[in-house]
Design a protein around this motif. Structure first.
Motif, PDB file in Angstrom:
ATOM      1  N   GLN A  38       0.810  -1.211   0.000  1.00  0.00           N
ATOM      2  CA  GLN A  38       0.000   0.000   0.000  1.00  0.00           C
ATOM      3  C   GLN A  38       0.854   1.277   0.000  1.00  0.00           C
ATOM      4  OE1 GLN A  38       0.508  -2.010   2.545  1.00  0.00           O
ATOM      5  NE2 GLN A  38       0.934  -0.786   4.344  1.00  0.00           N
ATOM      6  N   ARG A  39       2.169   1.139   0.165  1.00  0.00           N
ATOM      7  CA  ARG A  39       3.040   2.308   0.296  1.00  0.00           C
ATOM      8  C   ARG A  39       4.201   2.206  -0.680  1.00  0.00           C
ATOM      9  NH1 ARG A  39       4.814   1.204   5.767  1.00  0.00           N
ATOM     10  NH2 ARG A  39       2.947   2.328   6.308  1.00  0.00           N
ATOM     11  N   PRO A  71       9.140  -1.496  -4.825  1.00  0.00           N
ATOM     12  CA  PRO A  71       8.533  -2.791  -5.127  1.00  0.00           C
ATOM     13  C   PRO A  71       7.041  -2.688  -5.415  1.00  0.00           C
ATOM     14  CG  PRO A  71       8.973  -2.614  -2.784  1.00  0.00           C
ATOM     15  CD  PRO A  71       9.546  -1.387  -3.424  1.00  0.00           C
ATOM     16  N   GLY A  72       6.594  -3.621  -6.238  1.00  0.00           N
ATOM     17  CA  GLY A  72       5.172  -3.845  -6.441  1.00  0.00           C
ATOM     18  C   GLY A  72       4.761  -4.967  -5.518  1.00  0.00           C
ATOM     19  N   GLU A  73       4.384  -6.113  -6.086  1.00  0.00           N
ATOM     20  CA  GLU A  73       3.961  -7.255  -5.276  1.00  0.00           C
ATOM     21  C   GLU A  73       5.123  -8.054  -4.707  1.00  0.00           C
ATOM     22  OE1 GLU A  73       1.178  -9.711  -7.351  1.00  0.00           O
ATOM     23  OE2 GLU A  73      -0.087  -8.009  -7.892  1.00  0.00           O
ATOM     24  N   LEU A  74       6.313  -7.966  -5.363  1.00  0.00           N
ATOM     25  CA  LEU A  74       7.435  -8.812  -4.968  1.00  0.00           C
ATOM     26  C   LEU A  74       8.691  -7.999  -4.650  1.00  0.00           C
ATOM     27  CD1 LEU A  74       7.115 -11.557  -7.731  1.00  0.00           C
ATOM     28  CD2 LEU A  74       6.366 -11.720  -5.342  1.00  0.00           C
ATOM     29  N   CYS A  75       9.529  -8.588  -3.789  1.00  0.00           N
ATOM     30  CA  CYS A  75      10.853  -8.062  -3.478  1.00  0.00           C
ATOM     31  C   CYS A  75      11.865  -9.149  -3.832  1.00  0.00           C
ATOM     32  CB  CYS A  75      10.985  -7.738  -1.993  1.00  0.00           C
ATOM     33  SG  CYS A  75       9.854  -6.465  -1.398  1.00  0.00           S
ATOM     34  N   LYS A 111       8.463  -6.753 -11.625  1.00  0.00           N
ATOM     35  CA  LYS A 111       7.450  -5.795 -12.079  1.00  0.00           C
ATOM     36  C   LYS A 111       7.307  -4.659 -11.049  1.00  0.00           C
ATOM     37  CE  LYS A 111       5.068  -9.306 -14.756  1.00  0.00           C
ATOM     38  NZ  LYS A 111       6.229 -10.154 -14.776  1.00  0.00           N
ATOM     39  N   PRO A 112       8.421  -3.996 -10.748  1.00  0.00           N
ATOM     40  CA  PRO A 112       8.397  -2.952  -9.710  1.00  0.00           C
ATOM     41  C   PRO A 112       7.669  -1.694 -10.190  1.00  0.00           C
ATOM     42  CG  PRO A 112      10.514  -2.961 -10.797  1.00  0.00           C
ATOM     43  CD  PRO A 112       9.736  -4.115 -11.371  1.00  0.00           C
ATOM     44  N   ARG A 113       7.311  -0.855  -9.247  1.00  0.00           N
ATOM     45  CA  ARG A 113       6.679   0.425  -9.579  1.00  0.00           C
ATOM     46  C   ARG A 113       7.692   1.368 -10.221  1.00  0.00           C
ATOM     47  NH1 ARG A 113       3.424   0.674  -3.880  1.00  0.00           N
ATOM     48  NH2 ARG A 113       1.947  -0.960  -4.440  1.00  0.00           N
ATOM     49  N   ARG A 114       8.934   1.221  -9.804  1.00  0.00           N
ATOM     50  CA  ARG A 114      10.025   2.015 -10.389  1.00  0.00           C
ATOM     51  C   ARG A 114      11.308   1.234 -10.195  1.00  0.00           C
ATOM     52  NH1 ARG A 114      11.687   7.966  -9.645  1.00  0.00           N
ATOM     53  NH2 ARG A 114      13.363   8.112 -11.174  1.00  0.00           N
ATOM     54  N   LEU A 115      12.207   1.322 -11.187  1.00  0.00           N
ATOM     55  CA  LEU A 115      13.475   0.597 -11.137  1.00  0.00           C
ATOM     56  C   LEU A 115      14.568   1.451 -11.756  1.00  0.00           C
ATOM     57  CD1 LEU A 115      15.188  -2.019 -10.728  1.00  0.00           C
ATOM     58  CD2 LEU A 115      14.335  -2.774 -12.967  1.00  0.00           C
ATOM     59  N   VAL A 116      15.684   1.545 -11.044  1.00  0.00           N
ATOM     60  CA  VAL A 116      16.869   2.239 -11.547  1.00  0.00           C
ATOM     61  C   VAL A 116      18.062   1.300 -11.350  1.00  0.00           C
ATOM     62  CG1 VAL A 116      18.380   4.259 -11.316  1.00  0.00           C
ATOM     63  CG2 VAL A 116      15.926   4.487 -10.856  1.00  0.00           C
ATOM     64  N   VAL A 117      18.812   1.072 -12.427  1.00  0.00           N
ATOM     65  CA  VAL A 117      20.036   0.269 -12.347  1.00  0.00           C
ATOM     66  C   VAL A 117      21.158   1.133 -12.888  1.00  0.00           C
ATOM     67  CG1 VAL A 117      21.254  -1.816 -13.074  1.00  0.00           C
ATOM     68  CG2 VAL A 117      18.779  -1.898 -12.646  1.00  0.00           C
ATOM     69  N   ASN A 118      22.223   1.261 -12.083  1.00  0.00           N
ATOM     70  CA  ASN A 118      23.347   2.098 -12.468  1.00  0.00           C
ATOM     71  C   ASN A 118      24.646   1.302 -12.320  1.00  0.00           C
ATOM     72  OD1 ASN A 118      24.219   4.883 -13.162  1.00  0.00           O
ATOM     73  ND2 ASN A 118      25.384   4.670 -11.282  1.00  0.00           N
TER      74      ASN A 118
END
Length: 138
Positions: A38-39, A71-75, A111-118
């Motif tokens: 939810q957050r 994260p969305g549903e999974l970590c 399937k995250p809400r946001r993802l950054v890979v550097n």
């Protein structure tokens, strides 16, 4: 949900003896359910000990890889992520391919809400390289 139920799918944490994957295709990324869906909150992983091989010379390349995601549903489970990143150690590939592969694999799995890979790669021939993918800009 009990702790035992949460941990059912996590097999790598339980092993005292480990066979390290030799390629990213062989590595197994494991997940667990995000208990706070939810957050929006950020999870950050960083390794300053990432190594791979130059696909032309076979010499080692070194980098700091930073993965940040909401994260969305999974970590992703951290030990499986460590072993996945370790699996690049004997892989001959370009910097851009490495960062794109990590991004693609995590995006498909989580399937995250946001993802950054550097990826910040150490100097070769006097020049450093950085490759960054941000799902907000993709």
């Amino acid at each position: 949900m009990t702790n035992e139920t949460k941990l059912t799918g996590l097999t790598l944490l339980k092993k005292g003896e480990m066979r390290y994957p030799t390629t990213p295709d062989e590595a197994e990324l494991e997940t667990f359910e995000n208990a706070n869906q939810q957050r929006n909150y950020w999870i950050t992983f960083q390794t300053s000990e990432f190594t791979s091989l130059c696909p032309i010379t076979g010499q080692p390349d070194f980098a700091t890889i930073t993965i940040e995601y909401i994260p969305g549903e999974l970590c992703v489970e951290s030990k499986s992520l460590k072993l996945y990143l370790f699996s690049f150690r004997q892989t001959g590939t370009f910097y851009e391919e490495i960062v794109n592969r990590i991004y693609t694999d995590l995006e498909a799995l989580l399937k995250p809400r946001r993802l950054v890979v550097n990826g910040d790669f150490t100097a070769r021939g006097g020049i450093t390289s950085a490759v960054k993918i941000d799902s907000a800009e993709a």
